[in-house]
Design a protein around this motif. Sequence first.
Motif, PDB file in Angstrom:
ATOM      1  N   ILE A 177       0.797  -1.126  -0.054  1.00  0.00           N
ATOM      2  CA  ILE A 177       0.037  -0.033  -0.086  1.00  0.00           C
ATOM      3  C   ILE A 177       0.980   1.144  -0.028  1.00  0.00           C
ATOM      4  O   ILE A 177       0.556   2.288  -0.623  1.00  0.00           O
ATOM      5  CB  ILE A 177      -0.998  -0.134   1.179  1.00  0.00           C
ATOM      6  N   ASP A 178       2.024   1.068   0.676  1.00  0.00           N
ATOM      7  CA  ASP A 178       2.921   2.396   0.755  1.00  0.00           C
ATOM      8  C   ASP A 178       3.539   2.588  -0.399  1.00  0.00           C
ATOM      9  O   ASP A 178       3.584   3.852  -0.846  1.00  0.00           O
ATOM     10  CB  ASP A 178       3.924   2.084   1.798  1.00  0.00           C
ATOM     11  N   ALA A 218      -2.556  12.918   3.123  1.00  0.00           N
ATOM     12  CA  ALA A 218      -2.289  14.274   3.137  1.00  0.00           C
ATOM     13  C   ALA A 218      -0.713  14.452   3.000  1.00  0.00           C
ATOM     14  O   ALA A 218       0.288  14.526   3.970  1.00  0.00           O
ATOM     15  CB  ALA A 218      -2.474  14.992   4.442  1.00  0.00           C
ATOM     16  N   PRO A 219      -0.183  15.138   1.680  1.00  0.00           N
ATOM     17  CA  PRO A 219       1.077  15.652   1.647  1.00  0.00           C
ATOM     18  C   PRO A 219       1.469  16.962   2.586  1.00  0.00           C
ATOM     19  O   PRO A 219       0.731  17.635   2.717  1.00  0.00           O
ATOM     20  CB  PRO A 219       1.251  15.939   0.044  1.00  0.00           C
ATOM     21  N   ARG A 220       2.907  16.930   2.721  1.00  0.00           N
ATOM     22  CA  ARG A 220       3.401  18.062   3.643  1.00  0.00           C
ATOM     23  C   ARG A 220       4.637  18.820   2.646  1.00  0.00           C
ATOM     24  O   ARG A 220       5.577  17.855   2.473  1.00  0.00           O
ATOM     25  CB  ARG A 220       3.915  17.498   4.983  1.00  0.00           C
ATOM     26  N   LEU A 232       3.925   7.070   6.299  1.00  0.00           N
ATOM     27  CA  LEU A 232       4.098   5.605   5.651  1.00  0.00           C
ATOM     28  C   LEU A 232       3.351   4.737   6.874  1.00  0.00           C
ATOM     29  O   LEU A 232       3.381   4.801   7.999  1.00  0.00           O
ATOM     30  CB  LEU A 232       5.416   5.282   5.586  1.00  0.00           C
ATOM     31  N   LEU A 233       2.620   3.623   6.415  1.00  0.00           N
ATOM     32  CA  LEU A 233       1.893   2.678   7.007  1.00  0.00           C
ATOM     33  C   LEU A 233       3.002   1.940   7.764  1.00  0.00           C
ATOM     34  O   LEU A 233       2.805   1.307   8.820  1.00  0.00           O
ATOM     35  CB  LEU A 233       0.936   1.982   6.217  1.00  0.00           C
ATOM     36  N   LYS A 237      11.940   1.923   7.844  1.00  0.00           N
ATOM     37  CA  LYS A 237      13.135   2.676   7.519  1.00  0.00           C
ATOM     38  C   LYS A 237      12.694   4.199   7.514  1.00  0.00           C
ATOM     39  O   LYS A 237      13.389   5.196   6.817  1.00  0.00           O
ATOM     40  CB  LYS A 237      13.776   2.518   6.109  1.00  0.00           C
ATOM     41  N   GLY A 238      11.978   4.672   8.205  1.00  0.00           N
ATOM     42  CA  GLY A 238      11.510   5.913   8.636  1.00  0.00           C
ATOM     43  C   GLY A 238       9.814   6.172   8.494  1.00  0.00           C
ATOM     44  O   GLY A 238       9.317   5.301   7.871  1.00  0.00           O
ATOM     45  N   GLU A 239       9.488   7.284   9.018  1.00  0.00           N
ATOM     46  CA  GLU A 239       7.928   7.287   9.073  1.00  0.00           C
ATOM     47  C   GLU A 239       7.248   7.967   8.186  1.00  0.00           C
ATOM     48  O   GLU A 239       5.990   7.878   7.836  1.00  0.00           O
ATOM     49  CB  GLU A 239       7.563   8.044  10.303  1.00  0.00           C
ATOM     50  N   ARG A 240       8.132   8.682   7.205  1.00  0.00           N
ATOM     51  CA  ARG A 240       7.852   9.612   5.951  1.00  0.00           C
ATOM     52  C   ARG A 240       8.676   9.079   4.863  1.00  0.00           C
ATOM     53  O   ARG A 240       9.763   8.935   5.052  1.00  0.00           O
ATOM     54  CB  ARG A 240       7.796  10.905   6.364  1.00  0.00           C
ATOM     55  N   LEU A 241       7.972   9.387   3.817  1.00  0.00           N
ATOM     56  CA  LEU A 241       8.670   9.380   2.536  1.00  0.00           C
ATOM     57  C   LEU A 241       8.620  10.739   1.888  1.00  0.00           C
ATOM     58  O   LEU A 241       7.620  11.394   1.595  1.00  0.00           O
ATOM     59  CB  LEU A 241       7.954   8.652   1.478  1.00  0.00           C
TER      60      LEU A 241
END
Length: 251
Positions: A177-178, A218-220, A232-233, A237-241
């Motif tokens: 899904i990610d 929601a993009p930031r 990211l679900l 390797k990190g909570e955000r892409l």
Amino acid sequence: MGGLCEDLAAWRRIGADNDTLIASNISTAFVRQDVALLAKMLSELPAHARLPAPCEAALGPTTDRELNACPAMRQEFRYSLAAFDGPRLPGETTLRERIVLRTVDRRQLIARSALQSAVFCTPRALSQARADHSLHAMAVAEPATCSAFRVAIDPFGCLLVEIRGEDPLSRYVDRRIDQAAALSLLRTVIWLRRQPGGPDAWPLALERRPGSLGLRRAPRLSPDGKLVSISLLYAGKGERLALPIGPPGAD
């Protein structure tokens, strides 16, 4: 860039057309790598630069085959059946472990484990994936449990069911899904760079992004306006892409 897009499309096909969790995770890792590199290359080009032909297929909409975790989780269940059969040789476990294994109701254990894996093969699971919702969260919310009577007559079997209910393997299905979200973010970056007004107009443009881009998260924007990111679900390797947008006025 054309070769990179061909590689991206190939890894997407590999991820969609396999029935193992390992191959699925390998393919999602390479897709993420290709997405990041393609975004970096695009950020160094004029905003309206024509993309090579292979990029059209590489950045196409996510298919149900890419989102469907059922074949991989079904195969993982088949692998686990060997463990349910118990040790093959006396020396493989301690005497206490062998006694425990012989007291377990294997039929019930396999049945309950099958139910835990089957949740990924339901129409609801595919609907959740299409909607960009976590399948791991769905599976955790519906654990297989034993009744008080079953605990009394099969305590070790119920304990194994409970332990398997916390199996981290189900977390990996969210990487599919990610992957869909990462591709949607890249399509959004390409679209955003072509919007008039430059960085000052990007926040409002992101709020009005077309649904055809497929980005449901929601993009930031970063404070300097050079990066756009999503949560990211699976935060292995990190909570955000985050992907680069590129300098404004590159044309």
